[in-house]
Design an enzyme around this catalytic site. Structure first.
Site, short mmCIF file in Angstrom:
data_model
loop_
_atom_site.label_atom_id
_atom_site.label_comp_id
_atom_site.label_asym_id
_atom_site.label_seq_id
_atom_site.Cartn_x
_atom_site.Cartn_y
_atom_site.Cartn_z
N CYS A 57 0.83 -1.21 0.00
CA CYS A 57 0.00 0.00 0.00
C CYS A 57 0.87 1.26 0.00
CB CYS A 57 -0.91 0.00 1.22
SG CYS A 57 -2.06 1.38 1.22
N CYS A 109 0.25 4.87 6.89
CA CYS A 109 -0.39 4.73 8.21
C CYS A 109 0.58 4.03 9.17
CB CYS A 109 -1.68 3.93 8.08
SG CYS A 109 -2.71 4.48 6.69
N CYS A 124 0.16 0.33 10.35
CA CYS A 124 -0.24 -0.73 9.42
C CYS A 124 0.93 -1.50 8.80
CB CYS A 124 -1.09 -0.13 8.30
SG CYS A 124 -1.76 -1.41 7.22
N CYS A 176 -16.32 -9.50 5.58
CA CYS A 176 -15.69 -8.20 5.33
C CYS A 176 -14.41 -8.39 4.52
CB CYS A 176 -15.32 -7.53 6.64
SG CYS A 176 -16.65 -7.44 7.81
N CYS A 190 -19.32 -6.47 3.49
CA CYS A 190 -18.65 -5.22 3.88
C CYS A 190 -17.33 -5.20 3.11
CB CYS A 190 -18.39 -5.21 5.38
SG CYS A 190 -17.51 -3.73 5.94
N CYS A 244 -19.52 1.70 8.30
CA CYS A 244 -18.77 1.05 9.38
C CYS A 244 -17.56 1.96 9.62
CB CYS A 244 -18.33 -0.35 8.96
SG CYS A 244 -17.18 -1.13 10.12
N ARG A 276 -18.15 -2.73 17.79
CA ARG A 276 -17.35 -3.96 17.62
C ARG A 276 -16.07 -3.91 18.42
NH1 ARG A 276 -16.77 -4.38 12.10
NH2 ARG A 276 -18.88 -5.21 12.14
N1 SAM Z 1 -6.67 0.53 2.98
C1 SAM Z 1 -7.96 0.76 3.48
C2 SAM Z 1 -8.05 1.91 4.44
O1 SAM Z 1 -7.12 2.13 5.21
O2 SAM Z 1 -9.06 2.57 4.46
C3 SAM Z 1 -8.59 -0.46 4.09
C4 SAM Z 1 -7.77 -1.46 4.87
S1 SAM Z 1 -7.14 -0.88 6.44
C5 SAM Z 1 -6.07 -2.21 6.89
C6 SAM Z 1 -8.53 -0.95 7.52
C7 SAM Z 1 -8.37 -0.50 8.96
O3 SAM Z 1 -7.67 -1.48 9.69
C8 SAM Z 1 -7.59 0.76 9.22
O4 SAM Z 1 -8.35 1.91 9.02
C9 SAM Z 1 -7.23 0.61 10.70
O5 SAM Z 1 -8.22 1.21 11.50
C10 SAM Z 1 -7.23 -0.90 10.90
N2 SAM Z 1 -5.88 -1.38 11.21
C11 SAM Z 1 -4.86 -1.53 10.34
N3 SAM Z 1 -3.74 -1.97 10.96
C12 SAM Z 1 -4.07 -2.11 12.27
C13 SAM Z 1 -3.34 -2.52 13.42
N4 SAM Z 1 -2.06 -2.86 13.35
N5 SAM Z 1 -3.99 -2.55 14.61
C14 SAM Z 1 -5.29 -2.20 14.69
N6 SAM Z 1 -6.03 -1.81 13.63
C15 SAM Z 1 -5.43 -1.74 12.44
FE1 SF4 Z 2 -2.88 1.20 3.34
FE2 SF4 Z 2 -2.82 0.04 5.72
FE3 SF4 Z 2 -3.22 2.65 5.55
FE4 SF4 Z 2 -5.15 0.95 4.71
S1 SF4 Z 2 -4.40 1.19 6.79
S2 SF4 Z 2 -4.41 2.79 3.67
S3 SF4 Z 2 -3.86 -0.73 3.91
S4 SF4 Z 2 -1.33 1.56 4.93
#
Ligand code: SAM
Ligand code: SF4
Ligand code: DTB
Length: 344
Positions: free
Chosen positions: A79, A83, A86, A123, A154, A214, A286
């Site tokens: 990606c 973030c 992530c 989901c 979802c 959501c 949730r």
């Molecule tokens: N890329 C898309 C986005 O960010 O909108 C969708 C996938 S992203 C992995 C979905 C959500 O997973 C993120 O918004 C975050 O809230 C949650 N998430 C990701 N990594 C996480 C982590 N290490 N611990 C807890 N929640 C996490």
């Molecule tokens: Fe990409 Fe992870 Fe951020 Fe979603 S949460 S936009 S998968 S870096």
């Protein structure tokens, strides 16, 4: 006149400073929660907070019932967003291996498995900043197939414009997950490749297209208590509350900038669940990521504080989740049951 006299006008706050519920309209939903209102809830004595949360929960739901959703990562890793929490960001020193979008038939095999295990909602998550049009068509085929199995659908695909949101709605999508993650003030500390406003724009596009929202966030990213209150206040003051509110406890993954984030006090986490329940009483709250590192007692307190949904199955997107057998055992021991899925 002494507080509590039948002749006095009730104060808008109780003696602990938390906003009073309007006793004549216990089911009324408020959309004007401020950060201070939420902070006052978080500051309540724990028994008072839990009582308020349980009262709100029972006004809208059967407190013995838990909705279960199963996650599948349909496009893992690579990606371009940064973030900090992530493991799928390609910008961190270590990240999961990038894979291509899964084929529709493989997704349907996983969805059938989730349904047989008792999930009500399936989901699908993709590690995209936003979907490309030809990929969106494949995701629409997944949605149609999963719905055909009798599951709620979802997806979480990153940012959407109006046209993309309508395309998903036309495919029959039930929910779109798009988290605000934290407070507006702390957002820039966690993500630099998009803005808070980008997030709100997508949420509006999803809502306007008529898809259920959501939307939730993460606790444990080094945010202050005020940020947690700001996150809940943002969700609870949306013109329509998100139908599902995932509250994630950060899963600390090696190689991400937050791999060494400090532990969250479990009782503080339960307080956030309770604040979400009180402020968004008709929504599913949730208990999302982070259960693998939570003991049964903390999870039980989360249910008592009004959590009524979990992710179910051995994996979240890229990290482990408790085994289904452990969850069944916990729910059975509490006399709780999962929401039944009707057959297609
Ligand atoms: N890329 C898309 C986005 O960010 O909108 C969708 C996938 S992203 C992995 C979905 C959500 O997973 C993120 O918004 C975050 O809230 C949650 N998430 C990701 N990594 C996480 C982590 N290490 N611990 C807890 N929640 C996490
Ligand atoms: Fe990409 Fe992870 Fe951020 Fe979603 S949460 S936009 S998968 S870096
Ligand atoms: C949400 O709020 N949590 C889920 C889902 N929505 C997409 C994702 C949790 C991801 C946890 C880290 C991982 O497994 O990669």
């Amino acid at each position: 006149m002494a507080d509590g006299s039948p002749f006095s006008t009730p104060s808008p706050v109780n003696r602990n400073g938390a906003p009073r519920q309007d006793a004549s309209r216990p089911d009324a939903l408020r959309h004007d929660w401020t950060r201070e209102d939420v902070q006052a809830l978080l500051d309540l004595p724990f028994p008072e907070l839990l009582y308020r949360a349980q009262t709100a929960h029972r006004a809208h739901f059967d407190p013995t019932e838990v909705q279960i959703s199963t996650l599948l990562s349909i496009k893992t890793g690579g990606c371009p967003e940064d973030c900090a929490y992530c493991p799928q960001s390609s910008r961190h020193e270590q990240s999961v291996k990038a894979e291509r979008l899964m084929a529709v038939d493989r997704v349907l095999i996983e969805a059938k498995r989730a349904k047989d295990a008792g999930a009500a909602r399936f989901c699908m998550g993709a590690a995209w900043r936003s979907p490309k049009d030809h990929d969106l068509e494949t995701v629409c085929a997944m949605i149609e197939g999963v719905k055909g199995l009798g599951l709620e659908t979802c997806v979480t695909l990153g940012m959407l414009d109006t046209r993309q949101a309508h395309r998903l709605r036309d495919a029959g999508l039930d929910y779109y997950n798009h988290n605000i993650d934290t407070s507006p003030e702390y957002y820039g500390e966690i993500i630099s490749t998009r803005t808070w406003q980008d997030r709100l724009d997508t949420l509006e596009n999803v809502r306007d297209a008529g898809i259920n929202v959501c939307c939730g966030g993460i606790v444990g990213m080094g945010e202050g208590e005020g940020d947690r209150a700001g996150m809940i206040a943002t969700l609870a003051s949306m013109p329509k509350h998100p139908e599902s509110v995932p509250i994630n406890l950060l899963v600390r993954v090696a190689g991400t900038p937050l791999s060494d984030a400090e532990d969250v006090d479990p009782i503080d986490f339960v307080r956030i669940i309770a604040a979400a329940r009180i402020t968004m009483p008709a929504s599913h709250v949730r208990l999302a990521a982070g259960r693998e590192n939570m003991n049964d007692e903390t999870q039980t307190l989360c249910f008592l504080a009004g959590a009524n949904s979990i992710f179910y199955g051995e994996r979240l997107l890229t990290t482990p989740n408790p085994a289904a057998t452990r969850d069944r055992k916990l729910l059975d021991s509490l006399g709780m049951r999962t929401t039944v899925v009707s057959d297609a």
